[in-house]
Enzyme design. Structure first.
Site, short mmCIF file in Angstrom:
data_model
loop_
_atom_site.label_atom_id
_atom_site.label_comp_id
_atom_site.label_asym_id
_atom_site.label_seq_id
_atom_site.Cartn_x
_atom_site.Cartn_y
_atom_site.Cartn_z
N TYR A 186 0.80 -1.23 0.00
CA TYR A 186 0.00 0.00 0.00
C TYR A 186 0.83 1.28 0.00
CZ TYR A 186 -3.35 -3.55 1.45
OH TYR A 186 -4.11 -4.69 1.52
N SER A 230 -3.32 -6.73 8.19
CA SER A 230 -3.97 -7.21 6.98
C SER A 230 -2.94 -7.88 6.07
CB SER A 230 -4.72 -6.07 6.30
OG SER A 230 -5.64 -6.54 5.35
N TYR A 231 -2.78 -7.39 4.83
CA TYR A 231 -1.80 -8.02 3.93
C TYR A 231 -0.40 -7.97 4.55
CZ TYR A 231 0.47 -9.45 -0.39
OH TYR A 231 1.20 -10.16 -1.33
N TRP A 265 -11.28 -6.08 -2.36
CA TRP A 265 -9.83 -5.94 -2.29
C TRP A 265 -9.19 -6.06 -3.67
CZ3 TRP A 265 -5.37 -8.68 -3.30
CH2 TRP A 265 -4.20 -8.22 -2.68
N ASP A 289 -13.97 -8.76 12.50
CA ASP A 289 -12.97 -8.69 11.44
C ASP A 289 -13.09 -9.91 10.53
OD1 ASP A 289 -10.63 -7.90 10.02
OD2 ASP A 289 -9.46 -9.30 11.23
N HIS A 322 -12.87 -4.73 10.18
CA HIS A 322 -11.64 -4.51 9.42
C HIS A 322 -11.51 -3.11 8.82
CE1 HIS A 322 -8.01 -6.39 7.78
NE2 HIS A 322 -8.19 -5.63 6.72
#
Length: 585
Positions: free
Chosen positions: A41, A115-116, A164, A254, A289
């Protein structure tokens, strides 16, 4: 606070690709312990944009850590092709090796991020790099099939995947257009998916633009089973090779909560070293989330100021954890208990010895009634008492009119959608939703742990889905969702070897209905919802027994689905009950 920053340092990978990396150096001669975040990101924003889920980079630097932020392959200023999950294991290991060789690094590294950025930690940790001493994944997963792309019951997590992947495809397209490649028309197609309300037609119909700009998207749809494609990105299945402690932070709403807690329990029991097993720590709050869904306040339910993720002290928790396991400061003050959870209902934090909570009493609540459980005003009963009579509840599941998702564990990227503890009253008025409800409670009942639904079912179709939701019915009539799950019938015995149903034959299905911590207060009721769809949280089963991702609207078939209950068919909701004196106070 004084520090220096090196921007766009190139870190070489084994195949010659060099990844763009920023390094924050604290004041002093060094060398320093290092905290690494690897992100798709944009490294320039990592930890500096006020995201309350993530700790403050500058607090890390002030505490004497060098902080390293890296653009993963194929994103932002790192070259290559971005294929989610595929390169993170090797690239993470190569980055750790490079860090350990730098004169400003003391040879010890911790990893952090949400997250990722949590995926990158688990995949790197499976390589057992000697430099890596601890990881801190926030709202993440160590099995990318079970979360976020599919579910423990084999259904596609359509809301998560589409939201996503569309945003990732947009980022890829932006890079290509800057380089004189890509189709500008795709930008409008992708933006229309992001900006429009969720249609009740299949939104995967817009997937051509997504697949062109993120080919991996098509591969996800092409691997509905937990096959070798997914086993490569399930490091928790190889947790014996993971030798580091983990601080795991999750939210009850989440998309990753089930896997966050499963990773904790797997590492506690099977981690590769005693330190890895003993050093696990788990924090779970009443959060979802998306950004902004961590404030403790939702449209249908507020948890007060204590429910905010800021109240959990994310930065301080990370510093304590890294000081102990990266710096090796055994005298670092830490909490006595490994687990800290926010208990909904009584709306307060509580420290626990472990998970599952010691002394958990898994208790059967049987489905009962006269066979007319359709809608919340029906005769469906949920009871601890033994059921004396056989009965069958029947409903039609039409994939052309699926039960719409209301809140829950969603990313909710579309206009008008939101995650979390939403009121389910609107779906409970549908005749394709069965409702089984207890009597009004005369004392508080705490449910904390894994919730399981065992159903005896039959269908007119060779394949269909069954869903379960645990709901807290408030005295004012609000039916607040706590946790949910789905089971695709073809995967009832195995996620790798599907088996179709024989129409009309009764099968026992076990549905992973998620995890929660909630006290049902006196005056409330416990409710179970059963149906066959929860769309677009999960994709619609077409009821054909064919490949769902390629079935068209013309292929959709209506299924007559039945839930059987009674002495011969003990359909039941298994709740983890906790007896605590303070709950009854």
């Amino acid at each position: 606070m004084r520090f220096s920053v090196d921007v766009d340092v190139t870190v070489p990978m084994r195949d010659g690709i060099a990844l763009a990396t920023n390094v924050w150096h604290p004041e002093g001669p060094g060398p320093f312990p290092v905290l690494l975040i690897r992100t798709p990101y944009g490294k320039d924003d990592a930890g500096t944009y006020g995201n309350p889920k993530l700790p403050d980079v500058f607090a890390f630097v002030e505490a004497g850590y060098a902080v390293v932020a890296q653009d993963v392959r194929g994103t932002s200023r790192s070259p290559g092709n971005f294929v989610p999950g595929v390169h993170e294991s090797r690239d993470g290991a190569d980055t750790l090796t490079w860090l350990a060789e730098q004169p400003w690094c003391d040879g010890t590294v911790g990893m952090w991020g949400g997250s990722y950025m949590g995926f990158t930690q688990w995949l790197a940790a499976a390589h057992a790099s000697p430099a890596l001493r601890a990881i801190a994944p926030v709202m993440s997963s160590a099995d990318l099939y079970r979360a976020p792309w599919y579910s423990p019951g084999g259904a596609l997590s359509q809301d998560t995947l589409l939201t996503w992947s569309t945003l990732s495809a947009l980022r890829n397209l932006r890079r290509d257009l800057t380089d004189g490649r890509g189709d500008p028309a795709d930008a409008q197609k992708l933006l229309s998916i992001v900006d429009s309300p969720r249609p009740l037609r299949d939104p995967l119909s817009g997937r051509d633009a997504v697949t062109r700009n993120l080919p991996w998207f098509g591969e996800v749809l092409g691997h509905p089973e937990h096959d070798a494609f997914w086993q490569e990105v399930a490091p928790i299945d190889r947790c014996g090779s993971i030798n580091v402690p983990a601080l795991q932070i999750g939210g009850w709403y989440d998309v990753f909560i089930g896997e966050t807690i499963r990773s904790y329990t797997m590492m506690r029991n099977h981690g590769g070293t005693a330190a890895a097993r003993d050093g696990q720590r788990l924090i779970v709050g009443p959060w979802a989330h998306p950004d902004g869904a961590d404030l403790g306040t939702f449209p249908d339910r507020s948890f007060g100021l204590a429910g905010s993720i800021k109240a959990a002290g994310v930065t301080d928790e990370h510093l304590r954890f890294f000081d102990r396991w990266v710096r090796g400061r055994t005298d670092t003050p830490d909490h006595t208990h490994r687990v800290r959870i926010f208990v909904m209902g009584i709306d307060r934090w509580r420290d626990e010895e472990d998970w599952p909570l010691p002394g958990t009493g898994y208790t059967d609540f049987f489905l009962s009634g006269g066979g007319r459980a359709n809608t919340a005003t029906s005769d469906g009963v949920l009871t601890r008492d033994g059921v004396q009579e056989e009965a069958t509840d029947t409903f039609l599941y039409d994939p052309r009119r699926p039960v719409p998702t209301l809140g829950g564990t969603v990313l909710a990227g579309a206009s008008g959608d939101y995650p979390g503890p939403a009121d389910q009253a609107a779906v409970e008025a549908r005749d394709d939703v069965l409702c089984f409800t207890t009597d009004v409670l005369d004392h508080p009942v705490e449910v904390t742990g894994h919730v399981t639904l065992v159903l005896h079912v039959s269908s007119s179709a060779p394949d269909t889905d069954f869903t379960g939701k645990l709901v807290d019915v408030h005295p004012d009539g609000r039916a607040i969702l706590l946790c949910e799950g789905i089971q695709r019938a073809r995967y009832r015995d195995s996620l790798t070897d599907p088996a179709l149903m024989e129409p009309g034959t009764v099968y026992e299905l076990t549905i992973d209905t998620g995890v929660t911590s909630n006290v049902f207060l006196a005056g409330h009721r416990i409710r179970l919802e059963v149906s066959s769809s929860n769309f677009p949280r999960y994709d619609r089963n077409t009821n054909t027994g064919g490949t769902i991702a390629t079935d068209t609207e013309d292929d959709l078939t209506v299924a007559v689905n039945r839930v059987h209950h009674g002495p011969a068919h003990p359909s039941r909701l298994v709740l983890p009950l906790i007896e605590r004196a303070e709950v009854r106070a």
